[in-house]
Motif scaffolding. Structure first.
Motif, PDB file in Angstrom:
ATOM      1  N   LEU A 120      16.453 -11.459  -2.948  1.00 18.73           N
ATOM      2  CA  LEU A 120      15.646 -10.706  -1.994  1.00 18.73           C
ATOM      3  C   LEU A 120      16.234 -10.832  -0.596  1.00 18.73           C
ATOM      4  O   LEU A 120      16.817 -11.862  -0.241  1.00 18.73           O
ATOM      5  CB  LEU A 120      14.205 -11.231  -1.969  1.00 18.73           C
ATOM      6  CG  LEU A 120      13.390 -11.151  -3.262  1.00 18.73           C
ATOM      7  CD1 LEU A 120      12.035 -11.816  -3.051  1.00 18.73           C
ATOM      8  CD2 LEU A 120      13.219  -9.705  -3.705  1.00 18.73           C
TER       9      LEU A 120
ATOM     10  N   GLU B 110      12.398  -8.170   2.368  1.00 14.64           N
ATOM     11  CA  GLU B 110      11.726  -8.101   1.066  1.00 14.64           C
ATOM     12  C   GLU B 110      10.864  -9.338   0.832  1.00 14.64           C
ATOM     13  O   GLU B 110       9.788  -9.237   0.225  1.00 14.64           O
ATOM     14  CB  GLU B 110      12.767  -7.939  -0.043  1.00 14.64           C
ATOM     15  CG  GLU B 110      13.400  -6.562  -0.067  1.00 14.64           C
ATOM     16  CD  GLU B 110      14.564  -6.469  -1.037  1.00 14.64           C
ATOM     17  OE1 GLU B 110      14.825  -5.352  -1.542  1.00 14.64           O
ATOM     18  OE2 GLU B 110      15.232  -7.499  -1.298  1.00 14.64           O
TER      19      GLU B 110
ATOM     20  N   LEU C 259       9.434  -3.890  -5.531  1.00 13.29           N
ATOM     21  CA  LEU C 259       8.668  -4.052  -4.298  1.00 13.29           C
ATOM     22  C   LEU C 259       8.419  -2.718  -3.618  1.00 13.29           C
ATOM     23  O   LEU C 259       9.212  -1.778  -3.766  1.00 13.29           O
ATOM     24  CB  LEU C 259       9.425  -4.965  -3.333  1.00 13.29           C
ATOM     25  CG  LEU C 259       9.488  -6.443  -3.715  1.00 13.29           C
ATOM     26  CD1 LEU C 259      10.569  -7.149  -2.900  1.00 13.29           C
ATOM     27  CD2 LEU C 259       8.141  -7.112  -3.496  1.00 13.29           C
TER      28      LEU C 259
ATOM     29  N   THR D 163       9.404  -1.645   7.666  1.00 12.27           N
ATOM     30  CA  THR D 163       9.603  -3.103   7.651  1.00 12.27           C
ATOM     31  C   THR D 163       9.480  -3.735   9.034  1.00 12.27           C
ATOM     32  O   THR D 163       9.497  -4.957   9.163  1.00 12.27           O
ATOM     33  CB  THR D 163      10.986  -3.460   7.080  1.00 12.27           C
ATOM     34  OG1 THR D 163      12.016  -2.911   7.932  1.00 12.27           O
ATOM     35  CG2 THR D 163      11.159  -2.922   5.673  1.00 12.27           C
TER      36      THR D 163
END
Length: 347
Positions: free
Chosen positions: A201, A205, A283, A155
């Motif tokens: 989220l 995300e 996801l 991420t």
């Protein structure tokens, strides 16, 4: 009388010497000493540079480097070098040049987008500032920094929001990374956080979903509708079935290195990867590319509708046809598949 003549002679010689010295000082300080034709030239002084490194850059830009040396020594610049990006204007004299390179470190505009990996981003940033790509990548992937700030390697790219930023050239890798964290935190206002929470989220995300939306559609006016399709699927537990995630998964495999997948095939749907959103619900673990700000905002402000499907529109390249039912989607999809075949695009 003879002594008087001697005194006059000494006085005249003194005046001549004084005039020569004054002329030399004037030339060293106030006479224009540039020889470039542009209005402005820049020098880049590295951190911990010595005077010889600065001088080497100045030699091709100045008419008389010796007078500059003399004044730089007199003003103690030779032992007090400052790092940074400095401007020399056409017609500057030595005094102005020294004042500029001693105290007027100029910021530059650093812009980036479409950097689809931390390695690529490090290379892009290194082309603009002093920090090299190795040190930048090391700072970006530092595990203690990532853990402390709620990121993983998957991420981490999402922390770097594409935009134009002002930096000093001599910014270090850590300073660049820390500044981008501040920009990221500034972006996530309470309003945006509330919108993300309403979607169930996290900010990471949201950006992961935005990366899929951006890869599906580069059209800012369509991105909120594409985002709405994926959010509808998430709400009912339907797999995202996003083709860009299959491409991302494929590109991690040796057989797809240095290739471009122009047509997603059934074989791609069988790839064993957490990024295969045909096989895995929800996801993927991280973003698949750096999304534009428009795509992030499209997720946060998605279009509310009942569409669950979309297929590329062969008649409006770059746009899509949306459908509420699978049967209608299949019609749209077959139309686009025929278009790809007519263009000789088979893989």
């Amino acid at each position: 009388m003879y002594i008087k003549k001697i005194l006059w002679a000494i006085a005249i010689i003194g005046l001549v010497i004084f005039a020569v010295i004054a002329f030399y000082i004037y030339g060293a300080m106030f006479k224009p000493n540039t020889k470039f034709s542009k209005q402005t030239e820049y020098i880049y002084v590295p951190s911990n540079a010595n005077y010889n490194q600065v001088r080497k850059q100045l030699v091709p830009l100045l008419d008389n480097i010796n007078t500059f040396d003399a004044l730089a020594n007199q003003k103690k610049y030779t032992t007090n070098i400052k790092a940074g990006r400095f401007a020399l204007s056409k017609g500057m004299n030595n005094n102005e040049i020294i004042n500029s390179i001693r105290s007027k470190n100029l910021p530059l505009k650093l812009a980036f987008n479409n950097q689809n990996s931390l390695e690529a981003l490090a290379g892009r940033v290194a082309s603009e500032i002093e920090a090299d790509s190795v040190s930048l990548y090391k700072a970006m992937t530092d595990s203690s920094f990532l853990n402390k700030n709620g990121f993983s390697k998957a991420t981490a790219l999402g922390m770097y929001l594409p935009n134009s930023y002002e930096f000093f050239w001599n910014t270090t890798a850590e300073e660049f990374r820390n500044r981008m964290l501040k920009e990221y935190n500034r972006f996530w206002t309470d309003t945006r956080k509330s919108k993300a929470e309403a979607l169930n989220l996290t900010p990471s995300e949201v950006i992961a979903l935005a990366s899929i939306v951006h890869e599906e559609s580069k059209k800012a006016d369509e991105q909120p509708r594409v985002a709405g399709v994926y959010i509808n699927r998430l709400k009912i537990g339907m797999p995202l079935q996003a083709d860009p995630t299959l491409k991302f998964a494929a590109y991690q495999l040796p057989q797809y290195k240095n290739t471009i997948i122009r047509r997603v095939l059934n074989v791609h749907k069988e790839i064993d990867s957490p990024y295969n959103t045909y096989k895995n619900a929800g996801l993927p673990p991280g973003l698949i590319a750096m999304p534009d700000m428009s795509a992030i905002n499209a997720v946060l402000n998605y279009e509310k509708h009942n569409y669950l499907y979309f297929a590329a529109d062969a008649k409006r390249i770059g746009y899509h046809k949306f459908a509420k039912t699978l049967s209608q989607h299949n019609v749209n999809a077959r139309e686009y598949q025929r278009y790809l075949s007519s263009q000789g695009i088979n893989r």
